[in-house]
Design an enzyme around this catalytic site. Sequence first.
Site, PDB file in Angstrom:
ATOM      1  N   GLY A  27     -19.751  60.494 -49.033  1.00 20.79           N
ATOM      2  CA  GLY A  27     -18.323  60.227 -49.189  1.00 20.79           C
ATOM      3  C   GLY A  27     -17.790  60.335 -50.603  1.00 20.79           C
ATOM      4  O   GLY A  27     -16.794  59.688 -50.945  1.00 20.79           O
ATOM      5  N   SER A  28     -18.396  61.181 -51.443  1.00 21.67           N
ATOM      6  CA  SER A  28     -17.856  61.264 -52.812  1.00 21.67           C
ATOM      7  C   SER A  28     -16.502  61.972 -52.837  1.00 21.67           C
ATOM      8  O   SER A  28     -15.630  61.618 -53.632  1.00 21.67           O
ATOM      9  CB  SER A  28     -18.857  61.954 -53.750  1.00 21.67           C
ATOM     10  OG  SER A  28     -18.956  63.322 -53.479  1.00 21.67           O
ATOM     11  N   ARG A  81     -18.752  67.313 -26.627  1.00 17.32           N
ATOM     12  CA  ARG A  81     -17.942  67.355 -27.856  1.00 17.32           C
ATOM     13  C   ARG A  81     -16.495  66.967 -27.578  1.00 17.32           C
ATOM     14  O   ARG A  81     -15.852  66.296 -28.378  1.00 17.32           O
ATOM     15  CB  ARG A  81     -18.001  68.761 -28.475  1.00 17.32           C
ATOM     16  CG  ARG A  81     -19.334  69.053 -29.121  1.00 17.32           C
ATOM     17  CD  ARG A  81     -19.209  70.166 -30.136  1.00 17.32           C
ATOM     18  NE  ARG A  81     -18.945  71.454 -29.515  1.00 17.32           N
ATOM     19  CZ  ARG A  81     -18.373  72.480 -30.135  1.00 17.32           C
ATOM     20  NH1 ARG A  81     -18.001  72.375 -31.390  1.00 17.32           N
ATOM     21  NH2 ARG A  81     -18.172  73.631 -29.511  1.00 17.32           N
ATOM     22  N   MET A 106     -19.990  66.221 -40.582  1.00 17.64           N
ATOM     23  CA  MET A 106     -21.029  67.165 -40.149  1.00 17.64           C
ATOM     24  C   MET A 106     -20.998  67.440 -38.647  1.00 17.64           C
ATOM     25  O   MET A 106     -22.046  67.572 -38.010  1.00 17.64           O
ATOM     26  CB  MET A 106     -22.412  66.636 -40.570  1.00 17.64           C
ATOM     27  CG  MET A 106     -22.571  66.460 -42.070  1.00 17.64           C
ATOM     28  SD  MET A 106     -22.238  67.972 -42.995  1.00 17.64           S
ATOM     29  CE  MET A 106     -23.722  68.883 -42.631  1.00 17.64           C
ATOM     30  N   ARG A 107     -19.824  67.544 -38.082  1.00 12.09           N
ATOM     31  CA  ARG A 107     -19.695  67.926 -36.679  1.00 12.09           C
ATOM     32  C   ARG A 107     -18.801  69.152 -36.583  1.00 12.09           C
ATOM     33  O   ARG A 107     -17.760  69.204 -37.257  1.00 12.09           O
ATOM     34  CB  ARG A 107     -19.036  66.800 -35.863  1.00 12.09           C
ATOM     35  CG  ARG A 107     -19.815  65.525 -35.838  1.00 12.09           C
ATOM     36  CD  ARG A 107     -21.070  65.627 -35.056  1.00 12.09           C
ATOM     37  NE  ARG A 107     -20.838  65.841 -33.627  1.00 12.09           N
ATOM     38  CZ  ARG A 107     -21.801  65.902 -32.718  1.00 12.09           C
ATOM     39  NH1 ARG A 107     -23.066  65.788 -33.092  1.00 12.09           N
ATOM     40  NH2 ARG A 107     -21.519  66.085 -31.450  1.00 12.09           N
ATOM     41  N   ASN A 123     -10.334  71.163 -44.962  1.00 16.76           N
ATOM     42  CA  ASN A 123     -11.772  70.984 -45.161  1.00 16.76           C
ATOM     43  C   ASN A 123     -12.114  71.387 -46.588  1.00 16.76           C
ATOM     44  O   ASN A 123     -11.437  72.217 -47.190  1.00 16.76           O
ATOM     45  CB  ASN A 123     -12.540  71.873 -44.177  1.00 16.76           C
ATOM     46  CG  ASN A 123     -14.045  71.721 -44.304  1.00 16.76           C
ATOM     47  OD1 ASN A 123     -14.564  70.605 -44.435  1.00 16.76           O
ATOM     48  ND2 ASN A 123     -14.772  72.830 -44.284  1.00 16.76           N
ATOM     49  N   HIS A 125     -15.364  73.023 -48.675  1.00 17.30           N
ATOM     50  CA  HIS A 125     -16.634  73.712 -48.436  1.00 17.30           C
ATOM     51  C   HIS A 125     -17.250  74.083 -49.781  1.00 17.30           C
ATOM     52  O   HIS A 125     -16.549  74.598 -50.662  1.00 17.30           O
ATOM     53  CB  HIS A 125     -16.401  74.969 -47.596  1.00 17.30           C
ATOM     54  CG  HIS A 125     -17.680  75.679 -47.274  1.00 17.30           C
ATOM     55  ND1 HIS A 125     -18.596  75.184 -46.362  1.00 17.30           N
ATOM     56  CD2 HIS A 125     -18.224  76.819 -47.754  1.00 17.30           C
ATOM     57  CE1 HIS A 125     -19.631  75.999 -46.300  1.00 17.30           C
ATOM     58  NE2 HIS A 125     -19.433  77.000 -47.141  1.00 17.30           N
ATOM     59  N   VAL A 160     -16.217  79.057 -38.033  1.00 15.87           N
ATOM     60  CA  VAL A 160     -16.930  78.184 -38.976  1.00 15.87           C
ATOM     61  C   VAL A 160     -16.472  78.454 -40.414  1.00 15.87           C
ATOM     62  O   VAL A 160     -16.488  79.605 -40.869  1.00 15.87           O
ATOM     63  CB  VAL A 160     -18.456  78.395 -38.858  1.00 15.87           C
ATOM     64  CG1 VAL A 160     -19.194  77.598 -39.930  1.00 15.87           C
ATOM     65  CG2 VAL A 160     -18.933  77.986 -37.477  1.00 15.87           C
ATOM     66  N   ASP A 161     -16.028  77.424 -41.093  1.00 19.55           N
ATOM     67  CA  ASP A 161     -15.583  77.519 -42.496  1.00 19.55           C
ATOM     68  C   ASP A 161     -14.582  78.657 -42.690  1.00 19.55           C
ATOM     69  O   ASP A 161     -14.642  79.421 -43.655  1.00 19.55           O
ATOM     70  CB  ASP A 161     -16.794  77.677 -43.440  1.00 19.55           C
ATOM     71  CG  ASP A 161     -17.698  76.462 -43.362  1.00 19.55           C
ATOM     72  OD1 ASP A 161     -17.162  75.336 -43.275  1.00 19.55           O
ATOM     73  OD2 ASP A 161     -18.926  76.618 -43.345  1.00 19.55           O
TER      74      ASP A 161
END
Length: 241
Positions: A27-28, A81, A106-107, A123, A125, A160-161
């Site tokens: 959680g930084s 999910r 991480m889901r 997000n 990344h 994804v990303d």
Amino acid sequence: MTADRRGAEPPREARRARTAVLISGRGSNMQALLAAASDPAYPAEIALVLSNRDDAAGLEHARAHGVRTAVVESRVFGKDRAGFERAMERELAGHGIELVALAGFMRVLTEGFVTRWRDRLVNIHPSLLPSFRGLDTHARALAAGVRLHGCTVHLVRPGVDDGPILAQAAVPVLDGDTESELAARVLAQEHRIYPAALGWLAAGLVRVEGAVARIGAAPAEGALVNPLPVPAPLPTTRWDS
Ligand code: GRF
């Protein structure tokens, strides 16, 4: 004597976007967002920190700072999910959440969830997207021999990303770097660009044109962070005004 108070009223505080930060671990980045949001001029309020694991270290930090937390254990749902996300949605709705910031969550989210939160879901990344999508980005950057590496804040799309890029920062890859040295250099930049990018989104400074996000904030000439994070109050090129 009755003073005419018109015009003497203090300016009403701008409404801040109620934001949930979703975490799974340390959680930084969440801490960086909480620190930014502790300034009342910052346009987002962190109204909830939600974790899919009850042992996420970040939860303790959030609680210690008086932030509401919730845990929706993903492992209880197994492969369901959509069921997991329904439980998350209940928490988000219960806290009146308007924006969601993924910070080491991480889901993989379903297309349904991502579509419901389109342009309200961000997000971070740890690579210069579209390079090195997925996991182990620092090891892969070292193995590829790239000279520049970095991080990206983007709006989330079903891939994804994938999604329109709000901010990126580049760092050098130095001879002899270990994975953890490179990761630490990137992480310091994550903590700069994530609060800036969330602030732009919350302030209405982001306009999406197809795959590209336009940011109504001053560009940084010649800098390796673009656009340059700016301190609050943010500039006011609101696209919707
Ligand atoms: C960060 O490197 C972030 O870019 C990635 O996961 C890591 C989370 O770190 N998505 P932290 O939990 O924010 O410290």
